[in-house]
Design a protein around this motif. Structure first.
Motif, mmCIF file in Angstrom:
data_model
loop_
_atom_site.group_PDB
_atom_site.id
_atom_site.type_symbol
_atom_site.label_atom_id
_atom_site.label_comp_id
_atom_site.label_asym_id
_atom_site.label_seq_id
_atom_site.Cartn_x
_atom_site.Cartn_y
_atom_site.Cartn_z
ATOM 1 N N GLU A 1 128.992 -1.457 35.713
ATOM 2 C CA GLU A 1 130.357 -0.957 35.594
ATOM 3 C C GLU A 1 130.835 -0.384 36.915
ATOM 4 O OE1 GLU A 1 133.129 2.311 33.214
ATOM 5 O OE2 GLU A 1 131.071 1.932 32.522
ATOM 6 N N LEU A 2 129.982 0.357 37.595
ATOM 7 C CA LEU A 2 130.368 0.948 38.873
ATOM 8 C C LEU A 2 130.634 -0.123 39.918
ATOM 9 C CD1 LEU A 2 127.909 3.963 38.882
ATOM 10 C CD2 LEU A 2 130.408 4.065 38.682
ATOM 11 N N ARG A 3 129.870 -1.204 39.893
ATOM 12 C CA ARG A 3 130.140 -2.311 40.821
ATOM 13 C C ARG A 3 131.528 -2.883 40.574
ATOM 14 N NH1 ARG A 3 124.782 -4.069 39.214
ATOM 15 N NH2 ARG A 3 123.227 -3.489 40.789
ATOM 16 N N ARG A 4 131.892 -3.037 39.294
ATOM 17 C CA ARG A 4 133.217 -3.569 38.980
ATOM 18 C C ARG A 4 134.311 -2.614 39.429
ATOM 19 N NH1 ARG A 4 130.640 -5.036 34.015
ATOM 20 N NH2 ARG A 4 131.569 -3.239 32.958
ATOM 21 N N GLY B 1 120.044 -4.795 44.357
ATOM 22 C CA GLY B 1 121.079 -3.796 44.099
ATOM 23 C C GLY B 1 121.304 -2.838 45.245
ATOM 24 N N ARG B 2 120.920 -3.222 46.450
ATOM 25 C CA ARG B 2 120.999 -2.293 47.566
ATOM 26 C C ARG B 2 122.428 -2.016 48.025
ATOM 27 N NH1 ARG B 2 117.410 -0.229 50.359
ATOM 28 N NH2 ARG B 2 118.610 -0.366 52.302
ATOM 29 N N ALA B 3 123.337 -2.947 47.781
ATOM 30 C CA ALA B 3 124.720 -2.722 48.230
ATOM 31 C C ALA B 3 125.309 -1.481 47.564
ATOM 32 C CB ALA B 3 125.571 -3.952 47.936
ATOM 33 N N LEU B 4 125.088 -1.329 46.258
ATOM 34 C CA LEU B 4 125.596 -0.153 45.557
ATOM 35 C C LEU B 4 124.877 1.106 46.032
ATOM 36 C CD1 LEU B 4 127.420 1.097 43.390
ATOM 37 C CD2 LEU B 4 125.633 0.602 41.711
ATOM 38 N N ASP B 5 123.584 1.035 46.200
ATOM 39 C CA ASP B 5 122.825 2.202 46.661
ATOM 40 C C ASP B 5 123.293 2.650 48.044
ATOM 41 O OD1 ASP B 5 121.231 2.403 44.385
ATOM 42 O OD2 ASP B 5 119.827 0.915 45.131
ATOM 43 N N ARG C 1 126.328 6.505 51.504
ATOM 44 C CA ARG C 1 127.421 6.843 52.436
ATOM 45 C C ARG C 1 128.392 7.835 51.808
ATOM 46 N NH1 ARG C 1 126.947 1.232 53.634
ATOM 47 N NH2 ARG C 1 128.610 0.746 52.149
ATOM 48 N N LEU C 2 128.673 7.658 50.517
ATOM 49 C CA LEU C 2 129.591 8.570 49.831
ATOM 50 C C LEU C 2 129.021 9.979 49.786
ATOM 51 C CD1 LEU C 2 132.035 9.309 48.138
ATOM 52 C CD2 LEU C 2 130.902 8.293 46.143
ATOM 53 N N ARG C 3 127.744 10.096 49.436
ATOM 54 C CA ARG C 3 127.119 11.425 49.426
ATOM 55 C C ARG C 3 127.217 12.080 50.801
ATOM 56 N NH1 ARG C 3 122.048 9.288 46.017
ATOM 57 N NH2 ARG C 3 122.501 10.206 43.968
ATOM 58 N N ARG C 4 126.960 11.291 51.841
ATOM 59 C CA ARG C 4 126.993 11.840 53.204
ATOM 60 C C ARG C 4 128.404 12.313 53.553
ATOM 61 N NH1 ARG C 4 125.672 7.485 56.035
ATOM 62 N NH2 ARG C 4 123.474 7.787 55.529
ATOM 63 N N GLU C 5 129.422 11.523 53.153
ATOM 64 C CA GLU C 5 130.805 11.914 53.436
ATOM 65 C C GLU C 5 131.136 13.254 52.778
ATOM 66 O OE1 GLU C 5 133.268 10.667 55.180
ATOM 67 O OE2 GLU C 5 132.473 8.722 55.801
ATOM 68 N N ILE C 6 130.773 13.391 51.517
ATOM 69 C CA ILE C 6 131.074 14.629 50.793
ATOM 70 C C ILE C 6 130.313 15.803 51.390
ATOM 71 C CG2 ILE C 6 130.823 15.810 48.572
ATOM 72 C CD1 ILE C 6 131.355 13.109 47.218
ATOM 73 N N PRO D 1 117.568 6.987 36.923
ATOM 74 C CA PRO D 1 116.668 5.844 37.092
ATOM 75 C C PRO D 1 116.872 4.768 36.033
ATOM 76 C CG PRO D 1 115.484 7.904 37.409
ATOM 77 C CD PRO D 1 116.850 8.274 36.900
ATOM 78 N N ARG D 2 116.931 3.539 36.497
ATOM 79 C CA ARG D 2 117.041 2.340 35.665
ATOM 80 C C ARG D 2 118.362 2.262 34.898
ATOM 81 N NH1 ARG D 2 112.051 4.227 35.138
ATOM 82 N NH2 ARG D 2 112.500 5.217 33.133
ATOM 83 N N GLN D 3 119.301 3.165 35.194
ATOM 84 C CA GLN D 3 120.595 3.116 34.511
ATOM 85 C C GLN D 3 121.763 3.054 35.488
ATOM 86 O OE1 GLN D 3 121.193 5.581 30.964
ATOM 87 N NE2 GLN D 3 119.081 6.303 31.176
ATOM 88 N N GLY D 4 121.942 4.089 36.285
ATOM 89 C CA GLY D 4 123.087 4.118 37.179
ATOM 90 C C GLY D 4 123.212 5.466 37.844
ATOM 91 N N PHE D 5 124.398 6.056 37.751
ATOM 92 C CA PHE D 5 124.655 7.339 38.397
ATOM 93 C C PHE D 5 125.469 8.221 37.447
ATOM 94 C CE2 PHE D 5 124.067 4.235 41.723
ATOM 95 C CZ PHE D 5 123.204 4.893 42.603
ATOM 96 N N THR D 6 125.414 9.529 37.682
ATOM 97 C CA THR D 6 126.143 10.471 36.850
ATOM 98 C C THR D 6 126.722 11.584 37.712
ATOM 99 O OG1 THR D 6 125.998 11.912 34.898
ATOM 100 C CG2 THR D 6 124.123 11.931 36.389
ATOM 101 N N PHE D 7 127.792 12.172 37.225
ATOM 102 C CA PHE D 7 128.357 13.358 37.863
ATOM 103 C C PHE D 7 127.548 14.558 37.398
ATOM 104 C CE2 PHE D 7 131.062 17.055 38.084
ATOM 105 C CZ PHE D 7 131.646 16.943 39.326
ATOM 106 N N ARG D 8 127.022 15.323 38.342
ATOM 107 C CA ARG D 8 126.239 16.497 38.008
ATOM 108 C C ARG D 8 127.155 17.564 37.437
ATOM 109 N NH1 ARG D 8 124.868 17.819 42.648
ATOM 110 N NH2 ARG D 8 126.037 19.757 42.913
ATOM 111 N N LYS D 9 126.907 17.963 36.193
ATOM 112 C CA LYS D 9 127.815 18.865 35.495
ATOM 113 C C LYS D 9 127.804 20.274 36.055
ATOM 114 C CE LYS D 9 126.259 18.095 31.310
ATOM 115 N NZ LYS D 9 126.221 18.187 29.827
ATOM 116 N N ARG D 10 126.665 20.706 36.516
ATOM 117 C CA ARG D 10 126.563 22.080 37.001
ATOM 118 C C ARG D 10 126.060 22.069 38.426
ATOM 119 N NH1 ARG D 10 129.668 24.634 33.343
ATOM 120 N NH2 ARG D 10 128.949 24.265 31.233
ATOM 121 N N SER D 11 126.580 22.974 39.236
ATOM 122 C CA SER D 11 126.126 23.073 40.626
ATOM 123 C C SER D 11 124.833 23.863 40.683
ATOM 124 C CB SER D 11 127.209 23.752 41.462
ATOM 125 O OG SER D 11 127.497 25.034 40.948
#
Length: 223
Positions: A171-174, A185-189, A194-199, A213-223
């Motif tokens: 879904e994230l690729r789309r 899958g290295r293009a997404l990684d 790069r996005l993490r580094r920018e932020i 792992p083995r799924q995708g990525f998530t927004f971390r709910k708590r800092s």
């Protein structure tokens, strides 16, 4: 708090039925018949929208896209079109849920309740202070504007719509228009790195993006 719900549906009977079913002392329902009526109320802000994509004067995808680009509105597409291409386009434009007519009213109402609960959780701190301003720029918890590319911003918006939930890699690729040329899958990684580094370079704090792992990525709910 009063919840504002938008319905854009050209079938008068269905529109009135939905408006009646969703109305309550805690909800204000606006029911419109087409995209032109929506444009007349384009400055309004809604907590949740139910959109038919087969509108008589424009594609409902345009309405979905505008809502997603300008607000955190939760979006349900309710359509008679059930092809995979339509579903993919709906999610790409920003729908939270794609439902095919005829849909049982109980199922639709359950989806509405689920999205409104999610909205309440996000407003209560699930996004840990990260947010988008009216101009569409990502802001840190301290209010610092973060300069991101369009694709980077689209990636973050998708994660932030489902805080704490894993968003699958396909879904994230789309969402960002990445086509993998191999199975690694290295293009997404590399994109996420790069996005993490920018932020992190701009905010001097850890980016709220976690790998699942083995799924995708998530927004971390708590800092």
């Amino acid at each position: 708090m009063l919840k504002k719900i938008l319905i854009v549906e050209d079938d008068e009977d269905l529109r009135e039925t939905l408006a009646y079913a969703l109305s309550s002392p805690a909800r204000a329902v606006t029911a419109l018949a087409n995209a032109s009526e929506f444009r007349e109320k384009i400055a309004e802000r809604y907590d949740l929208a139910i959109i038919d994509i087969n509108l008589p004067d424009d594609s409902g995808f345009a309405v979905v896209r505008h809502l997603r680009d300008t607000s955190p509105t939760k979006i349900i597409i309710l359509s008679g079109r059930d092809t995979m291409a339509d579903r993919v386009e709906g999610y790409t434009h920003g729908a939270d849920i794609y439902m095919v007519k005829p849909t049982a009213q109980a199922e639709l109402l359950a989806a509405v309740e689920s999205l409104l609960r999610r909205d309440t959780l996000e407003q209560g701190g699930e996004l840990a202070g990260w947010r988008y301003d009216k101009e569409g720029s990502l802001l840190s918890p301290e209010g610092q504007k973060i300069n991101l590319s369009v694709r980077q911003s689209d990636f973050m918006k998708r994660l932030m719509r489902s805080p704490g939930a894993a968003v699958k890699r396909d879904e994230l690729r789309r969402v960002i228009g990445i086509e993998e040329t191999d199975e690694s899958g290295r293009a997404l990684d590399m994109f996420v790195t790069r996005l993490r580094r920018e932020i992190e370079d701009q905010t001097k704090q850890k980016a709220p993006i976690e790998t699942v792992p083995r799924q995708g990525f998530t927004f971390r709910k708590r800092s």
